[in-house]
Scaffold this motif. Structure first.
Motif, short mmCIF file in Angstrom:
data_model
loop_
_atom_site.label_atom_id
_atom_site.label_comp_id
_atom_site.label_asym_id
_atom_site.label_seq_id
_atom_site.Cartn_x
_atom_site.Cartn_y
_atom_site.Cartn_z
N GLY A 1 -6.23 4.98 -1.75
CA GLY A 1 -7.38 3.86 -2.27
C GLY A 1 -7.06 2.95 -2.36
O GLY A 1 -7.58 2.10 -3.58
N ALA A 2 -5.91 2.19 -1.83
CA ALA A 2 -5.55 0.65 -1.71
C ALA A 2 -6.61 0.16 -0.92
O ALA A 2 -7.17 -0.03 -0.09
CB ALA A 2 -3.76 0.11 -1.28
N VAL A 3 -6.95 -0.45 -2.16
CA VAL A 3 -8.30 -1.84 -1.87
C VAL A 3 -7.83 -2.76 -1.23
O VAL A 3 -6.75 -3.42 -1.18
CB VAL A 3 -9.44 -1.85 -2.58
CG1 VAL A 3 -10.32 -0.63 -3.76
CG2 VAL A 3 -8.46 -2.61 -4.16
N PRO A 4 -8.41 -3.07 -0.12
CA PRO A 4 -8.02 -4.77 0.12
C PRO A 4 -7.64 -5.81 -0.47
O PRO A 4 -8.73 -5.88 -1.71
CB PRO A 4 -9.20 -5.50 1.02
CG PRO A 4 -9.62 -4.25 1.63
CD PRO A 4 -9.68 -3.07 0.33
N ARG B 1 -0.92 -4.36 1.65
CA ARG B 1 -2.57 -3.63 2.09
C ARG B 1 -3.14 -5.26 1.84
O ARG B 1 -2.65 -6.12 2.74
CB ARG B 1 -2.66 -3.88 0.12
CG ARG B 1 -2.39 -3.01 -0.38
CD ARG B 1 -3.20 -3.43 -2.23
NE ARG B 1 -4.19 -3.73 -2.29
CZ ARG B 1 -4.56 -4.74 -3.53
NH1 ARG B 1 -3.77 -4.98 -4.80
NH2 ARG B 1 -5.65 -5.16 -3.49
N THR C 1 -13.94 -9.89 -0.35
CA THR C 1 -13.73 -8.61 -0.50
C THR C 1 -15.27 -7.84 -0.08
O THR C 1 -16.42 -8.27 -0.88
CB THR C 1 -13.08 -7.86 -1.41
OG1 THR C 1 -13.83 -8.05 -2.26
CG2 THR C 1 -11.62 -9.09 -0.97
N ASP C 2 -15.30 -6.73 0.33
CA ASP C 2 -16.52 -5.83 -0.14
C ASP C 2 -16.92 -5.65 -1.56
O ASP C 2 -18.16 -5.69 -1.49
CB ASP C 2 -16.34 -4.35 0.86
CG ASP C 2 -16.34 -4.45 2.40
OD1 ASP C 2 -16.12 -5.25 2.77
OD2 ASP C 2 -15.55 -3.10 2.87
N GLU C 3 -16.32 -5.66 -2.15
CA GLU C 3 -16.61 -5.16 -3.91
C GLU C 3 -17.49 -6.23 -4.28
O GLU C 3 -18.49 -6.53 -4.78
CB GLU C 3 -14.67 -5.01 -4.29
CG GLU C 3 -14.91 -4.83 -6.31
CD GLU C 3 -14.56 -3.91 -6.54
OE1 GLU C 3 -13.97 -4.29 -7.86
OE2 GLU C 3 -13.10 -4.27 -5.99
N GLU C 4 -16.49 -7.44 -3.98
CA GLU C 4 -16.75 -8.68 -4.40
C GLU C 4 -18.48 -9.61 -3.37
O GLU C 4 -18.89 -9.73 -4.10
CB GLU C 4 -16.04 -10.01 -3.75
CG GLU C 4 -14.70 -9.93 -4.37
CD GLU C 4 -13.58 -11.47 -4.01
OE1 GLU C 4 -12.21 -11.51 -4.95
OE2 GLU C 4 -13.39 -11.32 -2.74
N GLU D 1 0.75 -1.07 0.10
CA GLU D 1 -0.09 -0.21 -0.17
C GLU D 1 0.85 1.14 0.14
O GLU D 1 0.65 1.93 -0.87
CB GLU D 1 -1.10 0.02 1.66
CG GLU D 1 -2.17 1.19 1.58
CD GLU D 1 -2.51 1.01 2.91
OE1 GLU D 1 -2.41 1.86 3.51
OE2 GLU D 1 -3.48 0.49 2.24
N ARG E 1 -20.75 -7.79 -2.92
CA ARG E 1 -21.17 -6.38 -3.32
C ARG E 1 -21.53 -6.63 -4.57
O ARG E 1 -23.18 -7.39 -4.55
CB ARG E 1 -21.44 -4.85 -3.77
CG ARG E 1 -20.97 -5.28 -2.34
CD ARG E 1 -20.71 -2.76 -2.03
NE ARG E 1 -19.30 -2.26 -2.84
CZ ARG E 1 -18.90 -2.00 -2.05
NH1 ARG E 1 -18.83 -2.14 -1.21
NH2 ARG E 1 -17.33 -2.26 -2.24
N HIS F 1 -17.93 -13.20 3.51
CA HIS F 1 -18.27 -12.07 3.80
C HIS F 1 -17.73 -11.51 5.41
O HIS F 1 -16.37 -10.97 5.51
CB HIS F 1 -19.08 -10.84 3.31
CG HIS F 1 -19.10 -9.52 3.33
ND1 HIS F 1 -19.70 -8.33 4.98
CD2 HIS F 1 -17.90 -8.61 2.71
CE1 HIS F 1 -19.07 -7.48 4.18
NE2 HIS F 1 -18.21 -7.22 3.43
#
Length: 294
Positions: A117-120, A67, A279-282, A48, A284, A273
Protein backbone atom coordinates in the motif's frame (compact mmCIF):
# COMPACT_ATOMS: atom_id res chain seq x y z
CA UNK A 1 26.38 7.06 13.91
CA UNK A 2 24.28 4.02 13.14
CA UNK A 3 25.28 0.47 12.27
CA UNK A 4 27.26 0.13 9.04
CA UNK A 5 26.99 -2.69 6.51
CA UNK A 6 29.93 -2.64 4.08
CA UNK A 7 29.42 -3.94 0.55
CA UNK A 8 31.58 -4.27 -2.53
CA UNK A 9 30.98 -0.77 -3.89
CA UNK A 10 29.10 0.99 -1.09
CA UNK A 11 28.48 1.15 2.64
CA UNK A 12 25.00 1.43 4.11
CA UNK A 13 24.70 3.18 7.46
CA UNK A 14 21.39 2.46 9.19
CA UNK A 15 20.06 5.45 11.09
CA UNK A 16 16.83 5.93 13.01
CA UNK A 17 14.86 7.42 10.12
CA UNK A 18 17.07 6.90 7.07
CA UNK A 19 19.76 4.87 5.34
CA UNK A 20 22.94 6.76 4.46
CA UNK A 21 24.55 5.23 1.36
CA UNK A 22 28.22 6.03 0.81
CA UNK A 23 29.54 4.90 -2.55
CA UNK A 24 33.16 3.85 -2.95
CA UNK A 25 35.40 6.28 -4.83
CA UNK A 26 38.27 5.13 -6.98
CA UNK A 27 37.75 1.43 -6.32
CA UNK A 28 38.30 -0.78 -9.32
CA UNK A 29 34.99 -1.87 -10.78
CA UNK A 30 32.90 0.79 -9.04
CA UNK A 31 30.48 2.26 -11.63
CA UNK A 32 31.26 5.87 -12.47
CA UNK A 33 27.68 6.77 -11.64
CA UNK A 34 28.25 5.71 -8.02
CA UNK A 35 31.40 7.81 -7.83
CA UNK A 36 29.46 10.86 -9.03
CA UNK A 37 26.63 10.27 -6.55
CA UNK A 38 29.15 10.02 -3.72
CA UNK A 39 26.70 9.90 -0.84
CA UNK A 40 22.91 9.73 -0.62
CA UNK A 41 20.66 9.93 2.40
CA UNK A 42 17.50 7.89 1.78
CA UNK A 43 14.69 8.56 4.29
CA UNK A 44 12.82 5.41 5.28
CA UNK A 45 9.62 7.03 4.03
CA UNK A 46 11.19 7.00 0.55
CA UNK A 47 11.31 3.19 0.54
CA UNK A 48 8.59 0.71 -0.30
CA UNK A 49 10.25 -2.61 0.53
CA UNK A 50 13.53 -4.51 0.81
CA UNK A 51 14.64 -7.86 -0.60
CA UNK A 52 17.62 -10.18 -0.13
CA UNK A 53 18.62 -12.64 -2.84
CA UNK A 54 21.64 -14.58 -4.17
CA UNK A 55 24.00 -12.63 -6.42
CA UNK A 56 26.70 -13.74 -8.84
CA UNK A 57 29.95 -15.49 -7.99
CA UNK A 58 29.48 -16.06 -4.29
CA UNK A 59 27.64 -12.87 -3.38
CA UNK A 60 24.29 -11.87 -1.98
CA UNK A 61 22.35 -8.72 -2.79
CA UNK A 62 20.42 -6.53 -0.37
CA UNK A 63 18.12 -4.32 -2.41
CA UNK A 64 15.83 -1.55 -1.27
CA UNK A 65 12.88 -0.64 -3.51
CA UNK A 66 12.13 3.10 -3.62
CA UNK A 67 8.57 4.40 -3.71
CA UNK A 68 7.44 5.78 -7.05
CA UNK A 69 8.18 9.48 -7.20
CA UNK A 70 10.57 9.46 -4.23
CA UNK A 71 13.88 9.66 -6.12
CA UNK A 72 14.41 11.90 -9.18
CA UNK A 73 17.33 9.75 -10.33
CA UNK A 74 15.12 6.65 -10.54
CA UNK A 75 12.33 8.63 -12.22
CA UNK A 76 14.76 9.99 -14.82
CA UNK A 77 16.29 6.56 -15.46
CA UNK A 78 12.83 5.14 -16.17
CA UNK A 79 13.97 1.52 -15.81
CA UNK A 80 16.98 1.89 -18.11
CA UNK A 81 19.78 1.46 -15.58
CA UNK A 82 21.67 -1.82 -15.82
CA UNK A 83 21.55 -3.91 -12.66
CA UNK A 84 25.13 -3.16 -11.66
CA UNK A 85 24.38 0.60 -11.70
CA UNK A 86 21.33 0.37 -9.44
CA UNK A 87 22.13 2.63 -6.45
CA UNK A 88 19.69 0.68 -4.27
CA UNK A 89 21.63 -2.61 -4.56
CA UNK A 90 24.22 -3.52 -1.95
CA UNK A 91 26.38 -6.47 -3.04
CA UNK A 92 28.04 -8.44 -0.21
CA UNK A 93 30.07 -11.64 0.14
CA UNK A 94 27.80 -14.63 0.66
CA UNK A 95 29.28 -15.29 4.10
CA UNK A 96 27.59 -12.07 5.31
CA UNK A 97 24.11 -13.39 4.59
CA UNK A 98 23.06 -13.64 8.25
CA UNK A 99 23.95 -10.06 9.07
CA UNK A 100 22.35 -8.86 5.82
CA UNK A 101 19.19 -10.79 6.70
CA UNK A 102 19.17 -9.11 10.11
CA UNK A 103 19.20 -5.62 8.58
CA UNK A 104 16.67 -6.64 5.94
CA UNK A 105 14.33 -7.77 8.73
CA UNK A 106 14.85 -4.47 10.55
CA UNK A 107 13.81 -2.57 7.45
CA UNK A 108 10.88 -4.88 6.72
CA UNK A 109 9.54 -4.15 10.19
CA UNK A 110 9.03 -0.47 9.31
CA UNK A 111 8.29 -0.66 5.58
CA UNK A 112 4.99 -1.70 3.96
CA UNK A 113 6.53 -4.40 1.77
CA UNK A 114 5.63 -5.34 -1.84
CA UNK A 115 1.98 -4.59 -2.45
CA UNK A 116 1.70 -3.18 1.06
CA UNK A 117 0.00 0.00 0.00
CA UNK A 118 2.89 2.44 -0.34
CA UNK A 119 1.55 5.39 -2.32
CA UNK A 120 3.60 7.50 -4.71
CA UNK A 121 5.54 10.22 -2.92
CA UNK A 122 4.05 13.70 -3.18
CA UNK A 123 7.52 15.22 -3.45
CA UNK A 124 11.06 14.01 -4.02
CA UNK A 125 12.52 12.66 -0.79
CA UNK A 126 16.02 11.81 -2.05
CA UNK A 127 18.17 14.67 -3.28
CA UNK A 128 19.82 14.55 -6.68
CA UNK A 129 23.29 15.90 -7.45
CA UNK A 130 23.34 19.65 -6.89
CA UNK A 131 23.68 22.15 -9.74
CA UNK A 132 25.59 23.59 -11.52
CA UNK A 133 25.95 20.63 -13.85
CA UNK A 134 27.03 20.22 -17.44
CA UNK A 135 27.93 17.57 -19.97
CA UNK A 136 28.97 17.35 -23.59
CA UNK A 137 26.46 15.80 -25.98
CA UNK A 138 27.17 14.84 -29.58
CA UNK A 139 25.48 17.94 -30.98
CA UNK A 140 26.10 20.47 -28.23
CA UNK A 141 26.87 21.29 -24.63
CA UNK A 142 24.15 21.11 -21.97
CA UNK A 143 24.38 23.11 -18.74
CA UNK A 144 22.06 23.60 -15.77
CA UNK A 145 22.50 26.26 -13.09
CA UNK A 146 19.57 25.27 -10.91
CA UNK A 147 17.11 27.66 -12.56
CA UNK A 148 17.57 27.23 -16.28
CA UNK A 149 18.86 24.71 -18.81
CA UNK A 150 21.02 25.90 -21.70
CA UNK A 151 21.89 24.05 -24.91
CA UNK A 152 24.77 25.45 -26.98
CA UNK A 153 25.13 23.72 -30.34
CA UNK A 154 28.42 22.41 -31.66
CA UNK A 155 29.76 23.24 -35.11
CA UNK A 156 30.26 19.62 -36.04
CA UNK A 157 27.33 17.68 -34.60
CA UNK A 158 24.25 19.91 -34.59
CA UNK A 159 21.66 19.58 -37.35
CA UNK A 160 20.67 22.47 -39.59
CA UNK A 161 17.33 22.64 -37.76
CA UNK A 162 19.12 23.31 -34.48
CA UNK A 163 21.48 25.85 -36.00
CA UNK A 164 18.48 27.65 -37.48
CA UNK A 165 16.78 27.72 -34.07
CA UNK A 166 19.95 28.93 -32.35
CA UNK A 167 21.25 28.18 -28.86
CA UNK A 168 18.43 27.49 -26.43
CA UNK A 169 17.71 28.46 -22.83
CA UNK A 170 14.77 27.00 -20.88
CA UNK A 171 13.64 28.25 -17.48
CA UNK A 172 12.61 25.46 -15.12
CA UNK A 173 9.18 27.09 -14.85
CA UNK A 174 8.66 26.48 -18.58
CA UNK A 175 9.14 22.73 -18.28
CA UNK A 176 6.95 19.80 -17.23
CA UNK A 177 9.56 17.04 -17.28
CA UNK A 178 12.63 15.44 -18.79
CA UNK A 179 12.87 12.45 -21.11
CA UNK A 180 16.19 10.59 -20.86
CA UNK A 181 17.12 7.76 -23.20
CA UNK A 182 20.31 6.01 -22.19
CA UNK A 183 23.47 6.72 -24.18
CA UNK A 184 24.05 2.96 -24.02
CA UNK A 185 21.46 2.54 -26.79
CA UNK A 186 21.84 3.64 -30.39
CA UNK A 187 19.46 6.62 -30.27
CA UNK A 188 20.08 8.00 -26.77
CA UNK A 189 19.09 11.58 -26.01
CA UNK A 190 17.89 14.02 -23.36
CA UNK A 191 14.73 15.95 -24.17
CA UNK A 192 13.10 18.73 -22.17
CA UNK A 193 9.30 18.58 -22.07
CA UNK A 194 7.75 22.01 -22.42
CA UNK A 195 4.47 23.28 -21.03
CA UNK A 196 1.55 23.81 -23.40
CA UNK A 197 1.48 27.46 -24.32
CA UNK A 198 5.21 27.64 -25.02
CA UNK A 199 5.55 29.90 -28.13
CA UNK A 200 7.80 27.24 -29.69
CA UNK A 201 4.77 24.92 -29.75
CA UNK A 202 2.45 27.40 -31.51
CA UNK A 203 0.78 25.83 -34.51
CA UNK A 204 1.57 22.28 -33.44
CA UNK A 205 -1.68 20.31 -32.86
CA UNK A 206 -1.98 18.69 -29.41
CA UNK A 207 -0.88 15.07 -29.41
CA UNK A 208 1.60 15.56 -32.25
CA UNK A 209 4.66 13.35 -31.67
CA UNK A 210 7.80 15.38 -30.88
CA UNK A 211 10.39 15.93 -33.57
CA UNK A 212 13.31 13.55 -33.81
CA UNK A 213 15.84 14.38 -31.12
CA UNK A 214 18.48 15.44 -33.64
CA UNK A 215 16.08 18.08 -35.00
CA UNK A 216 14.38 19.12 -31.76
CA UNK A 217 15.87 22.32 -30.23
CA UNK A 218 14.64 21.11 -26.82
CA UNK A 219 16.82 17.97 -27.00
CA UNK A 220 20.46 16.96 -27.19
CA UNK A 221 21.56 13.64 -28.65
CA UNK A 222 24.17 11.29 -27.30
CA UNK A 223 26.70 9.17 -29.11
CA UNK A 224 29.84 7.16 -28.50
CA UNK A 225 31.60 8.98 -25.67
CA UNK A 226 28.99 11.76 -25.53
CA UNK A 227 26.50 12.17 -22.69
CA UNK A 228 27.68 9.16 -20.63
CA UNK A 229 25.28 7.85 -17.98
CA UNK A 230 27.27 9.21 -15.05
CA UNK A 231 27.02 12.73 -16.49
CA UNK A 232 23.68 12.92 -18.30
CA UNK A 233 21.52 10.97 -15.82
CA UNK A 234 22.38 13.07 -12.72
CA UNK A 235 21.81 16.12 -14.95
CA UNK A 236 18.33 14.88 -15.92
CA UNK A 237 17.55 14.05 -12.29
CA UNK A 238 18.57 17.51 -11.07
CA UNK A 239 16.35 19.18 -13.67
CA UNK A 240 13.44 16.91 -12.72
CA UNK A 241 13.89 17.76 -9.05
CA UNK A 242 13.89 21.48 -9.83
CA UNK A 243 10.75 21.16 -11.98
CA UNK A 244 8.87 19.32 -9.28
CA UNK A 245 10.03 21.84 -6.72
CA UNK A 246 8.35 24.64 -8.67
CA UNK A 247 5.20 22.71 -9.64
CA UNK A 248 3.24 24.23 -6.77
CA UNK A 249 3.95 27.69 -8.14
CA UNK A 250 1.15 27.69 -10.66
CA UNK A 251 0.06 30.54 -12.88
CA UNK A 252 -1.91 33.38 -11.27
CA UNK A 253 -5.22 31.96 -10.06
CA UNK A 254 -8.34 33.46 -11.66
CA UNK A 255 -11.03 34.70 -9.30
CA UNK A 256 -13.13 31.99 -7.69
CA UNK A 257 -16.58 31.18 -9.09
CA UNK A 258 -15.46 32.20 -12.58
CA UNK A 259 -16.37 29.13 -14.71
CA UNK A 260 -13.82 29.97 -17.38
CA UNK A 261 -11.13 30.46 -14.77
CA UNK A 262 -12.00 27.23 -13.00
CA UNK A 263 -11.92 25.37 -16.32
CA UNK A 264 -8.46 26.78 -17.07
CA UNK A 265 -7.19 25.75 -13.64
CA UNK A 266 -8.72 22.29 -14.14
CA UNK A 267 -6.92 21.97 -17.47
CA UNK A 268 -3.61 23.01 -15.92
CA UNK A 269 -4.12 20.56 -13.05
CA UNK A 270 -4.69 17.79 -15.59
CA UNK A 271 -1.42 18.67 -17.35
CA UNK A 272 0.50 18.46 -14.07
CA UNK A 273 -1.13 15.12 -13.29
CA UNK A 274 -0.35 13.71 -16.75
CA UNK A 275 3.27 14.84 -16.38
CA UNK A 276 3.56 13.03 -13.05
CA UNK A 277 4.05 16.26 -11.10
CA UNK A 278 0.86 15.75 -9.08
CA UNK A 279 -0.07 12.45 -7.45
CA UNK A 280 -3.42 10.74 -8.00
CA UNK A 281 -4.45 11.66 -4.46
CA UNK A 282 -3.48 15.32 -4.89
CA UNK A 283 -5.23 15.41 -8.27
CA UNK A 284 -8.51 14.07 -6.86
CA UNK A 285 -8.44 16.42 -3.87
CA UNK A 286 -7.69 19.53 -5.94
CA UNK A 287 -10.22 18.57 -8.60
CA UNK A 288 -12.90 18.31 -5.91
CA UNK A 289 -11.98 21.77 -4.64
CA UNK A 290 -12.26 23.25 -8.13
CA UNK A 291 -15.61 21.58 -8.80
CA UNK A 292 -16.91 22.97 -5.53
CA UNK A 293 -16.24 26.49 -6.84
CA UNK A 294 -18.68 26.07 -9.75
Amino acid sequence: MGDVLAGNHADWEFERDSVLIRFARGNRGTPKLFQVLGERRVPLEALESVTLYPGKRGTIVLRAVPRPGADPLIDAADGQLPENCDPYRLVLPADRELIAEYYADQLRAVLPGPGGGAVPAASYLVQSVEAPLQFKAYDGKASFDGEKVTFRWSWTGASSAKWKAGDQTFAVSELTGVEWRSPDVFDGYLRLLRRPGDPALDGIPPGTPPAQADKDPAAVVFGLGYGPVHESLPFAAAVLEAIRGTSSSMAPVPSAHDPAGVAERMRHLGELHSAGLVTDEEFRAKKAELLAEL
